[in-house]
Design a protein around this motif. Sequence first.
Motif, PDB file in Angstrom:
ATOM      1  N   THR A 193       0.832  -1.197   0.000  1.00 32.57           N
ATOM      2  CA  THR A 193       0.000   0.000   0.000  1.00 32.57           C
ATOM      3  C   THR A 193       0.870   1.253   0.000  1.00 32.57           C
ATOM      4  OG1 THR A 193      -1.702  -1.155   1.271  1.00 32.57           O
ATOM      5  CG2 THR A 193      -1.798   1.251   1.243  1.00 32.57           C
ATOM      6  N   PRO A 194       0.656   2.169  -0.944  1.00 35.31           N
ATOM      7  CA  PRO A 194       1.495   3.376  -0.979  1.00 35.31           C
ATOM      8  C   PRO A 194       1.201   4.306   0.184  1.00 35.31           C
ATOM      9  CG  PRO A 194      -0.234   3.506  -2.636  1.00 35.31           C
ATOM     10  CD  PRO A 194      -0.302   2.115  -2.064  1.00 35.31           C
ATOM     11  N   ASN A 195       2.232   4.998   0.647  1.00 30.33           N
ATOM     12  CA  ASN A 195       2.068   6.040   1.647  1.00 30.33           C
ATOM     13  C   ASN A 195       1.500   7.291   0.978  1.00 30.33           C
ATOM     14  OD1 ASN A 195       3.583   4.371   3.484  1.00 30.33           O
ATOM     15  ND2 ASN A 195       5.449   5.135   2.505  1.00 30.33           N
ATOM     16  N   VAL A 196       0.796   8.088   1.757  1.00 28.77           N
ATOM     17  CA  VAL A 196       0.283   9.365   1.263  1.00 28.77           C
ATOM     18  C   VAL A 196       0.594  10.451   2.292  1.00 28.77           C
ATOM     19  CG1 VAL A 196      -1.770  10.710   0.664  1.00 28.77           C
ATOM     20  CG2 VAL A 196      -1.549   8.356  -0.144  1.00 28.77           C
ATOM     21  N   ILE A 197       1.114  11.573   1.814  1.00 22.36           N
ATOM     22  CA  ILE A 197       1.311  12.770   2.634  1.00 22.36           C
ATOM     23  C   ILE A 197       0.531  13.911   1.995  1.00 22.36           C
ATOM     24  CG2 ILE A 197       2.962  14.436   3.550  1.00 22.36           C
ATOM     25  CD1 ILE A 197       5.096  12.279   3.420  1.00 22.36           C
ATOM     26  N   TYR A 198      -0.290  14.583   2.796  1.00 22.85           N
ATOM     27  CA  TYR A 198      -1.046  15.728   2.301  1.00 22.85           C
ATOM     28  C   TYR A 198      -0.575  16.968   3.035  1.00 22.85           C
ATOM     29  CZ  TYR A 198      -4.928  18.038  -0.034  1.00 22.85           C
ATOM     30  OH  TYR A 198      -5.674  18.843  -0.868  1.00 22.85           O
ATOM     31  N   ILE A 199       0.082  17.882   2.310  1.00 24.03           N
ATOM     32  CA  ILE A 199       0.592  19.132   2.866  1.00 24.03           C
ATOM     33  C   ILE A 199      -0.388  20.237   2.503  1.00 24.03           C
ATOM     34  CG2 ILE A 199       2.537  20.734   2.955  1.00 24.03           C
ATOM     35  CD1 ILE A 199       4.262  18.404   1.778  1.00 24.03           C
ATOM     36  N   LEU A 225      15.092   7.877   4.291  1.00 28.25           N
ATOM     37  CA  LEU A 225      14.494   6.661   4.853  1.00 28.25           C
ATOM     38  C   LEU A 225      14.275   5.580   3.796  1.00 28.25           C
ATOM     39  CD1 LEU A 225      11.802   8.259   7.213  1.00 28.25           C
ATOM     40  CD2 LEU A 225      13.971   7.190   7.897  1.00 28.25           C
ATOM     41  N   GLY A 226      14.499   5.935   2.540  1.00 25.70           N
ATOM     42  CA  GLY A 226      14.350   4.962   1.455  1.00 25.70           C
ATOM     43  C   GLY A 226      12.910   4.652   1.095  1.00 25.70           C
ATOM     44  N   ILE A 227      11.982   5.589   1.362  1.00 21.42           N
ATOM     45  CA  ILE A 227      10.573   5.323   1.090  1.00 21.42           C
ATOM     46  C   ILE A 227       9.957   6.329   0.109  1.00 21.42           C
ATOM     47  CG2 ILE A 227      10.164   4.120   3.263  1.00 21.42           C
ATOM     48  CD1 ILE A 227       9.012   6.693   4.414  1.00 21.42           C
ATOM     49  N   ALA A 228      10.789   7.142  -0.527  1.00 20.15           N
ATOM     50  CA  ALA A 228      10.264   8.156  -1.455  1.00 20.15           C
ATOM     51  C   ALA A 228       9.552   7.513  -2.632  1.00 20.15           C
ATOM     52  CB  ALA A 228      11.392   9.056  -1.948  1.00 20.15           C
ATOM     53  N   ASP A 229      10.038   6.353  -3.080  1.00 19.03           N
ATOM     54  CA  ASP A 229       9.480   5.723  -4.267  1.00 19.03           C
ATOM     55  C   ASP A 229       8.145   5.030  -4.012  1.00 19.03           C
ATOM     56  OD1 ASP A 229      10.489   3.690  -2.747  1.00 19.03           O
ATOM     57  OD2 ASP A 229      11.485   2.641  -4.401  1.00 19.03           O
ATOM     58  N   ARG A 230       7.701   4.968  -2.775  1.00 18.58           N
ATOM     59  CA  ARG A 230       6.371   4.414  -2.486  1.00 18.58           C
ATOM     60  C   ARG A 230       5.523   5.403  -1.680  1.00 18.58           C
ATOM     61  NH1 ARG A 230       6.630   1.842   2.710  1.00 18.58           N
ATOM     62  NH2 ARG A 230       8.760   1.408   3.413  1.00 18.58           N
ATOM     63  N   THR A 231       5.800   6.693  -1.879  1.00 20.25           N
ATOM     64  CA  THR A 231       5.041   7.733  -1.185  1.00 20.25           C
ATOM     65  C   THR A 231       4.515   8.746  -2.198  1.00 20.25           C
ATOM     66  OG1 THR A 231       6.425   7.490   0.788  1.00 20.25           O
ATOM     67  CG2 THR A 231       5.110   9.503   0.602  1.00 20.25           C
ATOM     68  N   LEU A 232       3.233   9.045  -2.104  1.00 19.76           N
ATOM     69  CA  LEU A 232       2.600  10.052  -2.958  1.00 19.76           C
ATOM     70  C   LEU A 232       2.363  11.306  -2.114  1.00 19.76           C
ATOM     71  CD1 LEU A 232       1.444  10.344  -5.863  1.00 19.76           C
ATOM     72  CD2 LEU A 232      -0.800   9.803  -4.903  1.00 19.76           C
ATOM     73  N   LEU A 233       2.836  12.448  -2.607  1.00 22.74           N
ATOM     74  CA  LEU A 233       2.691  13.713  -1.891  1.00 22.74           C
ATOM     75  C   LEU A 233       1.695  14.611  -2.599  1.00 22.74           C
ATOM     76  CD1 LEU A 233       6.004  12.927  -1.706  1.00 22.74           C
ATOM     77  CD2 LEU A 233       5.922  14.919  -0.235  1.00 22.74           C
TER      78      LEU A 233
END
Length: 517
Positions: free
Chosen positions: A2-8, A280-288
């Motif tokens: 499951t991809p991570n999501v960050i909402y700024i 942290l090596g998680i940029a490629d599975r995080t949607l901003l």
Amino acid sequence: MTPNVIYIYADDLGRGMLSCYGQKHIQTPNIDRLAARGVRFENAYGCHVCAPARASLLTGYHDCHAGTWSFTRAGVYDSLFDSPDNFARVRELINNTGFQARADEVHLAQIARRAGCVTGQIGKLEWGFATTPEELEKHGWDYHYGYYDHAQCHGFWPPFVFENGKRIDIPGNTRRDFGKSRGAVDDPEATKARWDPTGRSSYSQDLYNQKIVDFLTANKDRPFFLYHPSQLPHGPLSVPEIHPAVRQTPGLTDVEKEYASMVLRLDDAVGLIQRTLENLGIADRTLLFFASDNGHAMYYEQQGRCHMRRDLQGRAFDDAEYPYTTERSGDVFNGNDSFSGQKLNSLEGGTRIPFIVSGAGISQPGRTSEHLLANYDVMSTIADLWGVTPPGWKDGRSFLPTLREQSQGKHDHVVFAGREGPALVRPDGWKIRYITWNRKFYLYHLPTDRMEQRNLAAERPDLVEQLGGALLRECDGNFYHGTAENHKAVRIDEYLRGEGPEDAFPWIQRWRAPVKK
């Protein structure tokens, strides 16, 4: 996985303040980097002011409905200075007002939980003008840190914040007003007070930044949803220092450099988030996601140079016949990106927002999209990303296909409220506004009239009937539902008698009851 999501979520950030949207006086390299790695939207709409925008984002509803939610007034948490026991009384007050939820209601963080994500909210209060730990937990947050009161969010040096419902005192921050700046920004005494360090030790965005890094680090090995509603660059002006990037910038006053520094501190926070994900090596599975709640607000008003409420000759803006524009106001930044209007009204400058999506799953990064979207589409889009079916009664529509360059269905229209009345925009660029105080329709064709200068209502009665009818239906039969006061937990007759809260908008005295069609 499951991809991570960050909402700024920026606060009062006009899209014209970002260099990727054309800002000339300052550069916002970290937000520009998001755009270069993602999709920058040209036709994205928020709300006219902060509390409805946050409610719309988190519930998937537009802000023109009748009684979908209501907000208590801000400032109720000031009573904690008098007695810690007042915390229980404040919570009882707020918990018995709030969102008029159906029994099976779903919020954005609950969607994230269904997808197996840990949820975190760090920053300005998540809901309304005052919130509680019970509300935050009910909305689906596993972790929350920050302010609970909107009035205190106008100061950037909190003597206390809350973490998972527990009051956390901030050493060195001793001002009961949270360090809020006061007075005209170009007044020498106000300027001196603004830079007085007494009782100002820790800046709120710095506190948020540390908690964001901690949250990302703690959850790097599991899916997460992080929501960061920043206070920046909402006024009044307050920064620890002039940002190095604008100290020597020609053409800006010291006051304007202060405001630019608030924008740049937000940009720095975006850069910190990007670097942390990479480290942290998680940029490629995080949607901003990066967006603003509403349009531009001029917190750097200076006598004879730039004005928020009137033109340089002293004529007042009225949001209808004579609206705010960059040229009339003297805004050196062109923060509303050459649209008419600003925060609080339903003109484009008040509601069209910067909106960027970057990171995992973006096809052809660096694109600009003309897709028409609204704040309330986010829930459906993120649910679509996670493979979760959102409730069918929500107003939003997923734009995930646009992010993946796939065939995309369109809204028939998007709608949003304004302090003077609601508006509707179609994908072909036709827009209609209804103004409650003069009971008039305003019809514009945005592709040929970006600044909403030519009211075509008299020339196109067919479109007025068609779009006006659609807008009335979205307002559940009464245009008044598309005004700011519709969602405040206070009776309108109290406002009209002058008995409402002190933060009532002054224009309410000329409000007239709308006419049902």
